[in-house]
Design a protein around this motif. Structure first.
Motif: not given
Length: 266
Positions: A78-105
């Motif tokens: 539960g604590w790990v999920e709270l830290s994620f949903l709060s945006g505190v511990i997520t990942g280095p990428e904080r921008t939206t994914c380009p609409k044309g991104a496919m596959g591995a990218a």
């Protein structure tokens, strides 16, 4: 506590813990600013309680050990999920994914958006594995393992594509994740996921029916119920049921300012 009592405890805990986390995050959405960090910091005692409960549960083969291991693993999760949903511990990428991104990218952009959270989940798994190594009581390990693998399965299905996604529960700090999810027909991964989870439910149910002691029965009842709930959450991605109503009534409304922020992210 009988088998039905243990099953009801698992059901209530799943509903209440999910609602409690959503409530805390929704309140932080309303407050804004540093509220997310404060929520995660103030909940650290829950994490500490979970770690302590898992450790003290390992030599306890009685009924108390079953519930200490079960709730200890849930507190860590539960604590790990709270830290994620709060945006505190997520990942280095904080921008939206380009609409044309496919596959591995597209996959690696999604991974970068979740990487730190996934590593933290894996660290929690490693702790529980080490803590329960050669222990008489393995309930904490099985509890965390069910949550861990079911959540990975759910995230992959959301990435590959499912018909139903509850975007309304996505907090303000995670609005960029909408672009990494795909709402559409299911892929071949979904039937594989539900087949594996159904098999797991059947295995735990068989162990439950084969139990010879009340302690074993309670433990397997908790695990069977938890696994069945994970399976149900997968079906919620496909079957048009109003599952969001289970928690929507207990959540405060977001403010108009936050609604505009969400719309801007879209």
């Amino acid at each position: 506590m009988g088998v039905w009592g243990a099953s009801l405890i698992a059901l209530f805990t799943w509903w209440f813990a999910t609602g409690a986390i959503l409530y805390v995050i929704r309140r932080a959405d309303r407050t804004g600013g540093n509220a997310y960090n404060v929520a995660v910091f103030m909940s650290v005692p829950v994490l500490a309680l979970g770690v302590a409960a898992v450790i003290v549960s390992t030599p306890d083969t009685g009924m108390s050990g079953v519930y200490k291991g079960f709730f200890g693993a849930l507190c860590i999760w539960g604590w790990v999920e709270l830290s994620f949903l709060s945006g505190v511990i997520t990942g280095p990428e904080r921008t939206t994914c380009p609409k044309g991104a496919m596959g591995a990218a597209r996959f690696w952009r999604a991974w970068d958006a979740l990487a730190h959270h996934e590593i933290l989940l894996l660290a929690g798994m490693a702790f529980v594995v080490v803590a329960t190594s050669d222990a008489a009581n393995q309930i904490a390990l099985w509890t965390y393992a069910i949550l861990f693998f079911a959540r990975i399965s759910a995230k992959l299905n959301l990435f590959f594509g499912v018909p139903r996604i509850n975007f309304e529960f996505l907090p303000v700090p995670l609005q960029h994740l909408r672009s990494h999810l795909r709402q559409g027909p299911i892929t071949a991964f979904f039937p594989i996921s539900v087949t594996v989870l159904t098999f797991a439910v059947g295995c735990f149910a068989h162990l439950l029916m084969s139990s010879v002691t009340p302690v074993d029965a309670a433990g397997y009842a908790l695990l069977t119920s938890l696994c069945a709930l994970a399976l149900l959450e997968h079906w919620f991605m496909v079957i048009p049921l109003p599952d969001a109503k289970l928690w929507r009534w207990m959540l405060p409304d977001i403010t108009p300012a936050q609604t505009r922020m969400t719309a801007k992210e879209d």
